[in-house]
Design a protein around this motif. Sequence first.
Motif, short mmCIF file in Angstrom:
data_model
loop_
_atom_site.label_atom_id
_atom_site.label_comp_id
_atom_site.label_asym_id
_atom_site.label_seq_id
_atom_site.Cartn_x
_atom_site.Cartn_y
_atom_site.Cartn_z
N UNK A 65 0.81 -1.23 0.00
CA UNK A 65 0.00 0.00 0.00
C UNK A 65 0.84 1.27 0.00
N UNK A 66 2.15 1.13 0.02
CA UNK A 66 2.98 2.34 0.00
C UNK A 66 2.92 2.97 -1.39
N UNK A 67 3.63 2.36 -2.30
CA UNK A 67 3.57 2.82 -3.68
C UNK A 67 2.74 1.78 -4.41
N UNK A 68 1.45 2.05 -4.51
CA UNK A 68 0.54 1.00 -4.97
C UNK A 68 0.66 0.71 -6.46
N UNK A 69 1.50 1.45 -7.17
CA UNK A 69 1.77 1.08 -8.55
C UNK A 69 2.81 -0.04 -8.62
N UNK A 70 3.71 -0.06 -7.63
CA UNK A 70 4.85 -0.97 -7.71
C UNK A 70 4.94 -1.85 -6.49
N UNK A 71 3.87 -2.57 -6.19
CA UNK A 71 3.90 -3.35 -4.95
C UNK A 71 4.99 -4.42 -5.01
N UNK A 72 5.30 -4.90 -6.21
CA UNK A 72 6.35 -5.91 -6.33
C UNK A 72 7.70 -5.37 -5.84
N UNK A 73 7.99 -4.12 -6.18
CA UNK A 73 9.26 -3.53 -5.78
C UNK A 73 9.28 -3.29 -4.27
N UNK A 144 -1.46 -13.51 -12.49
CA UNK A 144 -1.23 -14.95 -12.67
C UNK A 144 -0.27 -15.49 -11.60
N UNK A 145 0.80 -14.74 -11.30
CA UNK A 145 1.76 -15.30 -10.34
C UNK A 145 1.36 -15.06 -8.89
N UNK A 146 0.67 -13.96 -8.61
CA UNK A 146 0.46 -13.61 -7.20
C UNK A 146 -1.00 -13.68 -6.78
N UNK A 147 -1.92 -13.66 -7.72
CA UNK A 147 -3.32 -13.69 -7.36
C UNK A 147 -3.94 -12.32 -7.25
N UNK A 148 -3.12 -11.26 -7.33
CA UNK A 148 -3.68 -9.92 -7.24
C UNK A 148 -3.02 -9.04 -8.28
N UNK A 149 -3.76 -8.08 -8.75
CA UNK A 149 -3.22 -7.22 -9.80
C UNK A 149 -2.33 -6.12 -9.23
N UNK A 150 -2.79 -5.48 -8.19
CA UNK A 150 -2.01 -4.36 -7.65
C UNK A 150 -1.39 -4.69 -6.29
N UNK A 151 -2.14 -5.31 -5.40
CA UNK A 151 -1.62 -5.61 -4.06
C UNK A 151 -1.05 -7.03 -4.09
N UNK A 152 0.14 -7.16 -4.65
CA UNK A 152 0.65 -8.48 -5.02
C UNK A 152 1.04 -9.34 -3.83
N UNK A 153 1.68 -8.76 -2.82
CA UNK A 153 2.08 -9.54 -1.64
C UNK A 153 2.85 -10.79 -2.08
N UNK A 154 3.84 -10.61 -2.93
CA UNK A 154 4.43 -11.73 -3.66
C UNK A 154 5.72 -12.25 -3.00
N UNK A 155 6.52 -11.38 -2.41
CA UNK A 155 7.80 -11.84 -1.87
C UNK A 155 7.59 -12.45 -0.49
N UNK A 156 8.46 -13.40 -0.17
CA UNK A 156 8.55 -13.94 1.18
C UNK A 156 10.00 -13.87 1.59
#
Lengths: 370, 178
Positions: A65-73, A144-156
């Motif tokens: 939710x910080x920079x919601x364009x680049x949640x992956x970064x 496809x990889x994370x289940x969400x378009x913007x709020x990816x929550x992808x890294x662990x």
Amino acid sequence: MLKTEELQINIGPQHPSTHGVFRMLVTVDGETLVDLKPVFGYLHRNHEQLGEVNTYLQNMPFTDRLDYFNSMVNNHAYARAVETLAGVEVPERAQYIRVIMDELSRILNHATAMGFMLGDMGAWQTALLWGMREREKILDMFEYVSGARMMCNYCRFGGVVRDIDDWFITELKKLMQGLPHYFDDFEGLLLNSEILLARARNIGVLPKELALAYSVTGPVLRGSGVAYDIRKAEPYAVYDRFKFKVPVGTVGDVYDRFLVRIAEMRESYKILEQAIEQLPDATGGFINPKVKQQSLKAPAGEAYARVESPKGELGFYLVSDGSGSAYRYKVRAPSFINLSSLADMCKGYTIADVVVILGSIDIVMGEVDR
Amino acid sequence: MALLARGELRSILQTELPNALDTRWDTQATDQPEAHGEGQTVLLDFDAVVKAEAIVEVAHFIRDKFGYDLLSNITAVDYLKQGLIELVYQFYNAADGGPDLRVRVRIGRSPEECIVPSLTPTWPGADLQEREAYDMYGVVFPGHPNLARIYMWDEFKGFPMRKDFPKTGDKYTHVTGE
């Protein structure tokens, strides 16, 4: 002799050109801007304190939710900070996946940011629509990889939550076939536009020394002619294995920032090509299986990790007291610090230019207000 | 112009600017965080801890002598148990790259002690960050041109990021008790 006096007006907080809930208190003399004070805090939710209450893992989706364009970064930067703090190793495949996601983010961010800036300028719809079109395709990949378009929550911690498969690579290659075409179209359409040149050249000039003094980072700093890119200056993940250039501007005006971003998209494309080429097979795994995600505890100490986000240096400073959540959690948000140069860049230009200059910094209020 | 390794600045300052170092932290052996149990915050000492009044001088020194011209980050940390607020300044060398150089200032938490000279006149990039440290932690920066609250509204009382700020029961939420 006509009597004149300065006038104070508010641009925002609710104004389409402020890209969020942001207010500029400007003093004008006629059309010319004399002083500008940025006022913010309208989106403030004390994100940093939430980070001190949450466990390390719970905080991962909050960074989206910080920079919601680049949640992956954002995920990548935060994961890196916790990994540094807890001494976690990341498998090579995960590093490559993170790089692929980061560079896709950079392309989508620059495409839309430039679209919004041109929209502010009056080049209404086409530029933004084209950017949004490319963004949409990339968001499909993220979904496809994370289940969400913007709020990816992808890294662990120690990797990513899900591996990428052959379908993803095939689709990514298909997507990338269209990208150079988009870069050429976008550049060709706009660089020959007299209106763009008139509105962007020698507007919002930020000289090199001043840019450094203002601590700006990212395309704004590089537009001012300082070749400072964290991917080169302090390589993280696997960025030292790729060949790419750091584009820089000469004057430091809005036009240079625009050019730097277009050139950066092309460099990101090159990195993507190399990353797909070098991507290791799945034998090494995509996440470190030894890490206890839910109950992760970091030894007492501190860590700072930063990545080159599309907007500049995104860093997380963590202090641990040995428990399961951070004792101090600080976000070094690029948009926030880049904003400190706004007043200086705007002085002496007209109100219409202020809107363009703000667009050229490329801010996201989720990150500025935290 | 050269990159400094971790801890190198401290020995350089000992010879070049001996008055700048905060002598309270010379003898503390807290460089091994592993030795501490859970719930224990540690004050790390491998960076230079300088006196509050010397921060401007030290910042100029490392910029002019070693090229650390990019002041990236100012972080305030509240060490409640030790009764200290620590400010961590992170500088980068824009020409040579490399890791950051951290300079620390440790001050007391009371209003009389919580004062650090402002870097904003030389590094205007410190402007918003110092305002943030003031708003959230109550650190006062003399010399700052406009030290006003940045996120909270002007009438707000207290400093919400301090560890002893009540998380419930304040007059704004109208909830009483913990």
